[in-house]
Write an enzyme that holds these catalytic residues in place. Structure first.
Site, PDB file in Angstrom:
ATOM      1  N   ASN A  12     -26.473-138.982 -52.088  1.00 59.97           N
ATOM      2  CA  ASN A  12     -25.395-138.594 -53.004  1.00 59.97           C
ATOM      3  C   ASN A  12     -25.610-137.135 -53.403  1.00 59.97           C
ATOM      4  O   ASN A  12     -26.492-136.842 -54.205  1.00 59.97           O
ATOM      5  CB  ASN A  12     -25.431-139.523 -54.233  1.00 59.97           C
ATOM      6  CG  ASN A  12     -24.397-139.130 -55.278  1.00 59.97           C
ATOM      7  OD1 ASN A  12     -23.557-138.255 -55.044  1.00 59.97           O
ATOM      8  ND2 ASN A  12     -24.462-139.776 -56.430  1.00 59.97           N
ATOM      9  N   TRP A  13     -24.815-136.270 -52.817  1.00 58.24           N
ATOM     10  CA  TRP A  13     -25.005-134.828 -53.064  1.00 58.24           C
ATOM     11  C   TRP A  13     -24.498-134.418 -54.447  1.00 58.24           C
ATOM     12  O   TRP A  13     -24.725-133.304 -54.882  1.00 58.24           O
ATOM     13  CB  TRP A  13     -24.293-134.010 -51.977  1.00 58.24           C
ATOM     14  CG  TRP A  13     -24.849-134.193 -50.599  1.00 58.24           C
ATOM     15  CD1 TRP A  13     -25.854-135.042 -50.210  1.00 58.24           C
ATOM     16  CD2 TRP A  13     -24.426-133.520 -49.401  1.00 58.24           C
ATOM     17  NE1 TRP A  13     -26.078-134.929 -48.853  1.00 58.24           N
ATOM     18  CE2 TRP A  13     -25.219-134.002 -48.344  1.00 58.24           C
ATOM     19  CE3 TRP A  13     -23.445-132.545 -49.128  1.00 58.24           C
ATOM     20  CZ2 TRP A  13     -25.067-133.555 -47.020  1.00 58.24           C
ATOM     21  CZ3 TRP A  13     -23.288-132.102 -47.828  1.00 58.24           C
ATOM     22  CH2 TRP A  13     -24.098-132.597 -46.779  1.00 58.24           C
ATOM     23  N   LYS A  14     -23.775-135.307 -55.107  1.00 58.63           N
ATOM     24  CA  LYS A  14     -23.200-135.004 -56.437  1.00 58.63           C
ATOM     25  C   LYS A  14     -22.410-133.694 -56.359  1.00 58.63           C
ATOM     26  O   LYS A  14     -21.794-133.413 -55.330  1.00 58.63           O
ATOM     27  CB  LYS A  14     -24.293-134.997 -57.507  1.00 58.63           C
ATOM     28  CG  LYS A  14     -25.122-136.294 -57.484  1.00 58.63           C
ATOM     29  CD  LYS A  14     -26.010-136.490 -58.670  1.00 58.63           C
ATOM     30  CE  LYS A  14     -26.752-137.807 -58.555  1.00 58.63           C
ATOM     31  NZ  LYS A  14     -27.568-138.127 -59.711  1.00 58.63           N
ATOM     32  N   HIS A  96     -20.664-145.007 -60.450  1.00 57.97           N
ATOM     33  CA  HIS A  96     -21.891-144.218 -60.614  1.00 57.97           C
ATOM     34  C   HIS A  96     -22.103-143.927 -62.101  1.00 57.97           C
ATOM     35  O   HIS A  96     -21.150-143.692 -62.839  1.00 57.97           O
ATOM     36  CB  HIS A  96     -21.825-142.909 -59.813  1.00 57.97           C
ATOM     37  CG  HIS A  96     -23.168-142.247 -59.767  1.00 57.97           C
ATOM     38  ND1 HIS A  96     -23.637-141.478 -60.807  1.00 57.97           N
ATOM     39  CD2 HIS A  96     -24.164-142.307 -58.852  1.00 57.97           C
ATOM     40  CE1 HIS A  96     -24.869-141.078 -60.506  1.00 57.97           C
ATOM     41  NE2 HIS A  96     -25.208-141.569 -59.329  1.00 57.97           N
ATOM     42  N   GLU A  98     -22.995-141.419 -63.700  1.00 56.39           N
ATOM     43  CA  GLU A  98     -22.436-140.171 -64.238  1.00 56.39           C
ATOM     44  C   GLU A  98     -20.940-140.323 -64.486  1.00 56.39           C
ATOM     45  O   GLU A  98     -20.385-139.711 -65.403  1.00 56.39           O
ATOM     46  CB  GLU A  98     -22.754-139.016 -63.277  1.00 56.39           C
ATOM     47  CG  GLU A  98     -24.224-138.622 -63.407  1.00 56.39           C
ATOM     48  CD  GLU A  98     -24.923-138.303 -62.110  1.00 56.39           C
ATOM     49  OE1 GLU A  98     -24.244-137.933 -61.139  1.00 56.39           O
ATOM     50  OE2 GLU A  98     -26.167-138.425 -62.068  1.00 56.39           O
ATOM     51  N   GLU A 168     -29.276-148.468 -60.289  1.00 57.13           N
ATOM     52  CA  GLU A 168     -29.762-147.141 -60.672  1.00 57.13           C
ATOM     53  C   GLU A 168     -29.980-147.115 -62.181  1.00 57.13           C
ATOM     54  O   GLU A 168     -29.030-146.855 -62.945  1.00 57.13           O
ATOM     55  CB  GLU A 168     -28.736-146.072 -60.293  1.00 57.13           C
ATOM     56  CG  GLU A 168     -28.411-146.021 -58.820  1.00 57.13           C
ATOM     57  CD  GLU A 168     -27.823-144.656 -58.430  1.00 57.13           C
ATOM     58  OE1 GLU A 168     -28.542-143.891 -57.786  1.00 57.13           O
ATOM     59  OE2 GLU A 168     -26.684-144.361 -58.797  1.00 57.13           O
ATOM     60  N   GLY A 174     -32.390-138.393 -61.989  1.00 53.00           N
ATOM     61  CA  GLY A 174     -32.562-136.955 -62.178  1.00 53.00           C
ATOM     62  C   GLY A 174     -33.647-136.595 -63.173  1.00 53.00           C
ATOM     63  O   GLY A 174     -33.750-135.451 -63.607  1.00 53.00           O
ATOM     64  N   SER A 214     -34.559-141.030 -58.986  1.00 58.63           N
ATOM     65  CA  SER A 214     -35.755-140.253 -58.648  1.00 58.63           C
ATOM     66  C   SER A 214     -36.535-140.843 -57.480  1.00 58.63           C
ATOM     67  O   SER A 214     -37.774-140.795 -57.462  1.00 58.63           O
ATOM     68  CB  SER A 214     -36.657-140.077 -59.878  1.00 58.63           C
ATOM     69  OG  SER A 214     -35.950-139.390 -60.901  1.00 58.63           O
ATOM     70  N   GLY A 235     -30.368-138.892 -54.931  1.00 58.63           N
ATOM     71  CA  GLY A 235     -29.675-137.710 -55.425  1.00 58.63           C
ATOM     72  C   GLY A 235     -30.417-136.461 -54.992  1.00 58.63           C
ATOM     73  O   GLY A 235     -30.280-135.983 -53.863  1.00 58.63           O
ATOM     74  N   GLY A 236     -31.252-135.927 -55.894  1.00 60.66           N
ATOM     75  CA  GLY A 236     -31.936-134.654 -55.649  1.00 60.66           C
ATOM     76  C   GLY A 236     -32.615-134.548 -54.295  1.00 60.66           C
ATOM     77  O   GLY A 236     -32.468-133.548 -53.579  1.00 60.66           O
TER      78      GLY A 236
HETATM   79  P1  13P Z   1     -31.768-138.711 -58.326  1.00 60.59           P
HETATM   80  O1  13P Z   1     -32.325-139.166 -57.020  1.00 60.59           O
HETATM   81  O2  13P Z   1     -31.560-137.217 -58.392  1.00 60.59           O
HETATM   82  O3  13P Z   1     -32.530-139.253 -59.500  1.00 60.59           O
HETATM   83  O4  13P Z   1     -30.281-139.329 -58.428  1.00 60.59           O
HETATM   84  C1  13P Z   1     -30.102-140.670 -58.184  1.00 60.59           C
HETATM   85  C2  13P Z   1     -28.644-140.926 -58.130  1.00 60.59           C
HETATM   86  O5  13P Z   1     -27.948-140.847 -59.133  1.00 60.59           O
HETATM   87  C3  13P Z   1     -28.073-141.259 -56.825  1.00 60.59           C
HETATM   88  O6  13P Z   1     -26.747-141.687 -56.956  1.00 60.59           O
END
Ligand code: 13P
Length: 258
Positions: A12-14, A96, A98, A168, A174, A214, A235-236
């Site tokens: 997920n590149w956000k 998600h 967010e 999640e 994050g 994470s 994510g990251g």
């Molecule tokens: P991180 O891996 O940056 O914690 O993000 C997880 C996430 O929200 C994937 O959708």
């Protein structure tokens, strides 16, 4: 994890990358990734879907981070599933954290989007998970149950075959904090038991329940070694080809007998 379930790893590149960075990330993933039985998807920002989709080959599929649950029409700023499919998208994230907690999406909206994705033939990666206060007050399982029941309301068992559940925990996203493998396993096993009670034992055995929060090369293998952890939503670490590919390799290694 079980040999019956093919692991699923999503990146997920956000709201990250620009056009050139996205292209070069895909090139690096292609050159680093080893073939194996893992379903891999990347979820770039909307403006780059078409360009990234044209670069993808073979085992990586294209995902979107969101959708709107109506067909084309007067919905300024929104993107329909037919537009997504036109760009080559085959999977979409719904719920998600967010979008739930920053944008304010309700369980009802997440459900409408999940149903729309499935009706359109897309895979829905339904994201759920508790916030820190909820965890600290012992509500983790109740929150997960509420979000699963609401998110899947009206989803048939046949459609469920195209659902991936991403657990999640919000406090792990994050933050560099990760659920312990035992805590993740406990949550995933309860989600799987809930699916068995809502649908059937075989549906519960088949559905992929992946962990996000994470996840990185240093912790992916131990998380995915858990019997009910069927992959990850990253994510990251998905923004670095080397890290993302190391997580994909850990998923390959999690298959019993491999
Ligand atoms: P991180 O891996 O940056 O914690 O993000 C997880 C996430 O929200 C994937 O959708």
């Amino acid at each position: 994890m079980s040999t019956q379930r093919t692991p699923y790893v999503g990146g997920n590149w956000k709201m990250n990358t620009n056009a050139a960075e996205g292209r070069s990330l895909i090139d690096s993933i292609h050159s680093t990734m080893k073939a194996g039985s893992v379903d891999v998807a990347v979820f770039p920002p909307f403006p780059y879907l078409m360009g990234i989709g044209q670069k993808l080959n073979g085992p990586i599929s294209l995902g979107a981070q969101d959708l709107w649950h109506s067909e084309n029409g007067a919905f300024t700023g929104e993107v329909s599933t037919s537009m997504l499919k036109d760009c080559g998208v085959s999977a979409v994230l719904t719920g998600h954290s967010e979008r739930r907690h920053v944008i304010g999406e309700s369980d009802e909206l997440v459900n409408a989007k999940t149903k729309r994705a499935l009706e359109s033939g897309l895979t829905a990666v339904l994201c759920i998970g508790e916030q820190l206060e909820e965890r600290e007050s012992g509500q983790t399982d109740a929150v997960n149950e509420r979000q699963v029941r609401a998110g899947l309301d009206g989803v048939s068992e046949e459609q469920l075959a195209r659902v991936v559940i991403a657990y999640e925990p919000v406090w792990a996203i994050g933050t560099g904090k990760t659920a312990t493998p035992e805590d993740a396993q406990d949550a995933h096993a309860k989600i799987r038991a809930l699916i068995a009670s809502m649908y059937s034992d075989s549906a519960a055995q088949e559905i992929r329940i992946i962990y996000g929060g994470s996840m990185k090369p240093g912790n992916a293998a131990e998380l995915m070694a858990m019997s009910d952890v069927d992959g990850g939503l990253i994510g990251g670490a998905s923004l670095k080809a080397e890290d993302f590919c190391a997580i994909i390799e850990a998923a390959q290694g999690s298959l019993v007998g491999s």
